[in-house]
Design a protein around this motif. Structure first.
Motif: not given
Length: 229
Positions: A168-173, A227
């Motif tokens: 979540e911190g890296y805007n990923s799944q 990503t």
């Protein structure tokens, strides 16, 4: 003709921007505390004599007397086991010369108690019987397997929680698990020594505090981190 070219170029552009995946490595850790309710006593019987036969006879007598004195105190769930005899010549150095002092005979005695309530009485009886040394008190839990499974599940849950937070911190799944490294030997109890020390009671007698066991486990895991460009 121009319309056909533009359609082809658009399809190529879409094929060059797929969903790409990286790896996310993390570790999950957990620990549980539990009070011991069982104990294993490692005792030592030894005797030094001028002859090997005399040393053997003495140490065998200690083991026999110990077993006889402990037998009424043990339940069907307890266990008494004595090792085979070990005997060797003993020497001392006097004025830089090695001098023979006799034969040392030794036998180990292992007593497993399914209940801690009789520990003090068992130790007193062993000392009276002639046991020379209490080498170790190894505390255990009757729920050991359940505790190991529980702490392992907590370590796995911890690894997932950390991985989700990082993703979540890296805007990923967070994708599927790629690799898991697990060292099973880490899921063993570690006894907190202060709980096993003998405490002198006000009455002048002795008692043993319940030992606290710490079960620890760890798992290393790699997830696919999904990503989009």
């Amino acid at each position: 003709m121009n319309k056909l070219v533009s359609i082809v170029l658009m399809s190529v552009a879409l094929s060059l921007s797929p969903v790409q995946a990286a790896l996310l490595h993390t570790s999950g850790e957990a620990k549980l505390l539990a009070l011991a309710d069982q104990v294993q006593l490692d005792l030592q019987a030894s005797s030094l004599a001028k002859t090997a036969a005399e040393a053997k006879q003495r140490v065998d007598k200690i083991v026999k007397v110990t077993e006889a004195n402990l037998s009424p105190l043990l339940t069907d769930s307890d266990r008494f086991e004595a090792s085979q005899l070990q005997i060797r010549a003993e020497y001392q150095y006097q004025e830089r010369e090695r001098v023979f002092v006799g034969y040392l005979a030794e036998r180990s005695i292992m007593v497993e108690l399914a209940n801690l309530e009789g520990l003090t009485q068992i130790l007193d009886a062993a000392m009276i019987s002639g046991v020379n040394e209490v080498r170790q008190l190894l505390y255990k839990s009757s729920q050991e397997e359940q505790l190991k499974q529980q702490v392992r599940a907590l370590a796995i849950a911890d690894s997932y929680a950390k991985a989700r937070h990082l993703a979540e911190g890296y805007n990923s799944q967070l994708g599927p698990v790629v690799e898991v490294n697990y060292r099973n030997q880490s899921a063993v109890p570690r006894m907190k020594m202060e709980g096993a020390l003998m405490a002198v009671a006000d009455s002048g007698g002795s008692s043993y505090q319940a030992a606290q066991l710490e079960y620890h486990d760890q798992v290393d895991v790699s997830f696919e981190l999904v990503t989009e460009n």
